[in-house]
Design an enzyme around this catalytic site. Structure first.
Site, mmCIF file in Angstrom:
data_model
loop_
_atom_site.group_PDB
_atom_site.id
_atom_site.type_symbol
_atom_site.label_atom_id
_atom_site.label_comp_id
_atom_site.label_asym_id
_atom_site.label_seq_id
_atom_site.Cartn_x
_atom_site.Cartn_y
_atom_site.Cartn_z
ATOM 1 N N GLY A 114 2.868 2.157 10.910
ATOM 2 C CA GLY A 114 4.140 3.207 10.492
ATOM 3 C C GLY A 114 4.738 3.870 11.984
ATOM 4 O O GLY A 114 5.296 4.605 12.237
ATOM 5 N N LYS B 279 0.585 4.505 -0.521
ATOM 6 C CA LYS B 279 -0.351 5.815 0.260
ATOM 7 C C LYS B 279 -0.321 6.887 -0.148
ATOM 8 O O LYS B 279 -0.300 6.342 -1.897
ATOM 9 C CB LYS B 279 -0.005 5.902 2.171
ATOM 10 C CG LYS B 279 -0.374 4.032 2.655
ATOM 11 C CD LYS B 279 0.198 4.388 4.228
ATOM 12 C CE LYS B 279 -0.315 2.756 4.871
ATOM 13 N NZ LYS B 279 0.104 3.105 6.184
ATOM 14 N N GLU C 127 -7.079 4.864 7.946
ATOM 15 C CA GLU C 127 -6.221 6.371 7.860
ATOM 16 C C GLU C 127 -7.490 6.418 7.410
ATOM 17 O O GLU C 127 -7.961 8.042 6.838
ATOM 18 C CB GLU C 127 -5.294 6.321 7.077
ATOM 19 C CG GLU C 127 -3.782 5.558 7.578
ATOM 20 C CD GLU C 127 -2.395 5.492 6.388
ATOM 21 O OE1 GLU C 127 -3.446 5.507 5.674
ATOM 22 O OE2 GLU C 127 -1.262 4.883 6.823
ATOM 23 N N SER D 193 3.617 -2.438 10.789
ATOM 24 C CA SER D 193 4.992 -2.396 10.086
ATOM 25 C C SER D 193 5.983 -3.652 9.714
ATOM 26 O O SER D 193 6.629 -4.298 10.767
ATOM 27 C CB SER D 193 5.708 -1.852 11.699
ATOM 28 O OG SER D 193 5.365 -0.592 12.356
ATOM 29 N N ASN E 139 0.510 -1.579 0.257
ATOM 30 C CA ASN E 139 -0.291 0.264 -0.107
ATOM 31 C C ASN E 139 1.121 0.908 -0.364
ATOM 32 O O ASN E 139 1.416 1.507 0.818
ATOM 33 C CB ASN E 139 -0.943 0.306 0.978
ATOM 34 C CG ASN E 139 -1.889 1.208 1.672
ATOM 35 O OD1 ASN E 139 -1.669 2.210 0.506
ATOM 36 N ND2 ASN E 139 -2.423 1.996 2.342
ATOM 37 N N GLU F 45 -5.116 -5.050 10.608
ATOM 38 C CA GLU F 45 -4.140 -3.535 10.786
ATOM 39 C C GLU F 45 -3.902 -3.341 12.029
ATOM 40 O O GLU F 45 -4.912 -2.123 12.499
ATOM 41 C CB GLU F 45 -3.797 -3.107 9.848
ATOM 42 C CG GLU F 45 -3.613 -3.469 8.112
ATOM 43 C CD GLU F 45 -3.018 -2.493 7.143
ATOM 44 O OE1 GLU F 45 -2.675 -2.697 6.630
ATOM 45 O OE2 GLU F 45 -3.643 -1.197 7.202
ATOM 46 N N HIS G 4 -9.670 1.279 4.835
ATOM 47 C CA HIS G 4 -8.070 1.752 5.939
ATOM 48 C C HIS G 4 -8.039 2.534 6.995
ATOM 49 O O HIS G 4 -8.918 3.339 7.056
ATOM 50 C CB HIS G 4 -7.162 1.768 5.017
ATOM 51 C CG HIS G 4 -5.336 1.676 5.398
ATOM 52 N ND1 HIS G 4 -5.291 2.985 5.728
ATOM 53 C CD2 HIS G 4 -4.607 1.074 5.038
ATOM 54 C CE1 HIS G 4 -3.936 2.381 7.139
ATOM 55 N NE2 HIS G 4 -3.694 1.815 5.964
HETATM 56 P P1 13P Z 1 3.590 0.576 7.323
HETATM 57 O O1 13P Z 1 3.990 -0.814 6.976
HETATM 58 O O2 13P Z 1 4.328 1.709 7.152
HETATM 59 O O3 13P Z 1 3.333 0.105 9.183
HETATM 60 O O4 13P Z 1 1.650 0.875 7.557
HETATM 61 C C1 13P Z 1 0.721 -0.923 6.952
HETATM 62 C C2 13P Z 1 0.277 -0.139 6.680
HETATM 63 O O5 13P Z 1 -1.556 1.092 6.893
HETATM 64 C C3 13P Z 1 -0.829 -0.784 5.140
HETATM 65 O O6 13P Z 1 -2.092 -0.538 4.708
#
Ligand code: 13P
Length: 270
Positions: free
Chosen positions: A190, A28, A114, A230, A26, A184, A112
């Protein structure tokens, strides 16, 4: 009735995977078109011929068209990061499932954390999007996950069960087996904090138990449940070996050819 906590925790051991792994990146809101092409062309060299698992890249909308052409002669598949629940019309700024299919997009990330946080997406909206995706033969990757406060408050299972039931509401059994669920934990996204193997396995097994309860055992056994938060090359092998972990949804480490390729190589089942 869902199994009790004790029944759900199965010992963590290397077993032959029942389901084909799916590793998705992803990206983003990262990568210009030129940067996206550089990344995907590098991935083609490193992992473009890998056949043991499914590889998906999810660039921003602006790079989908070019990336779609670039991966034609590889095993890398294309995903989008979001879509509208509507199929066309006066929805300024939205993208419909049919527009994604036109670019040979196969998967779409929905709900997601976010988007749940910043765009206030609800489980109800996510389920509408999942139904719209299936109506256009797009395979949704439906994300669920608890925040740190929810975990510390002992609410992980309540939150996950509400999100799973709400976000998958209305899907048929046939649609469910073509849907990927991504667990997740928000506190692991992150942050560099990965769920431990035991934490990941416990929630994945819980999600599968919910799928048994909504659908049936056969459906639940076929659904792939990705872990996200992560994920990196150094923890991928252990996570992917867990019995109920069927892939990864990778953020930061998917933005670099080396780190994403190493995750894929370290996840290939023996
Ligand atoms: P990270 O791998 O940067 O922690 O992000 C995970 C994520 O949100 C994938 O959709």
């Amino acid at each position: 009735m869902l199994p009790t906590l004790r029944q759900r925790i199965s010992p963590i051991k290397m077993i032959k995977k029942e389901r084909r792994l799916i590793i998705a990146g992803n990206w983003k809101m990262n990568k210009t078109v030129a940067e996206a092409l550089a990344l995907v062309n590098g991935l083609k060299i490193e992992v473009g011929k890998v056949k043991e698992l499914d590889i998906v890249v999810c660039p921003p909308f602006t790079a989908l068209s070019e990336v779609s052409k670039a991966i034609l002669d590889s095993n890398i598949r294309l995903g989008a990061q979001n879509m509208s629940e509507n199929s066309f019309g006066a929805f300024t700024g939205e993208i419909a499932a049919g527009m994604l299919r036109e670019l040979s997009v196969r998967h779409v990330i929905l709900g997601h954390s976010e988007r749940r946080q910043y765009q206030k997406e609800s489980d109800e909206l996510i389920s509408k999007k999942a139904l719209a995706a299936h109506a256009t033969s797009l395979k949704p990757i439906v994300c669920v996950g608890e925040t740190l406060a929810e975990r510390e408050g002992g609410l992980t299972e309540t939150v996950i069960e509400t999100q799973v039931r709400g976000s998958l509401a209305g899907l048929s059994k046939e649609q469910m087996v073509e849907t990927v669920v991504a667990y997740e934990p928000v506190w692991a996204i992150g942050t560099g904090k990965t769920a431990t193997a035991a934490q990941a396995q416990e929630v994945h097994a819980f999600i599968r138990a919910i799928l048994v309860s909504i659908f049936d055992d056969t459906v639940a056994r076929r659904v792939r449940i990705q872990y996200g938060g992560s994920v990196k090359a150094s923890n991928a092998t252990e996570l992917m070996a867990l019995p109920d972990v069927d892939g990864a949804l990778v953020g930061g480490a998917a933005l670099d050819v080396r780190s994403f390729s190493d995750i894929i190589k370290n996840s290939i089942p023996n």
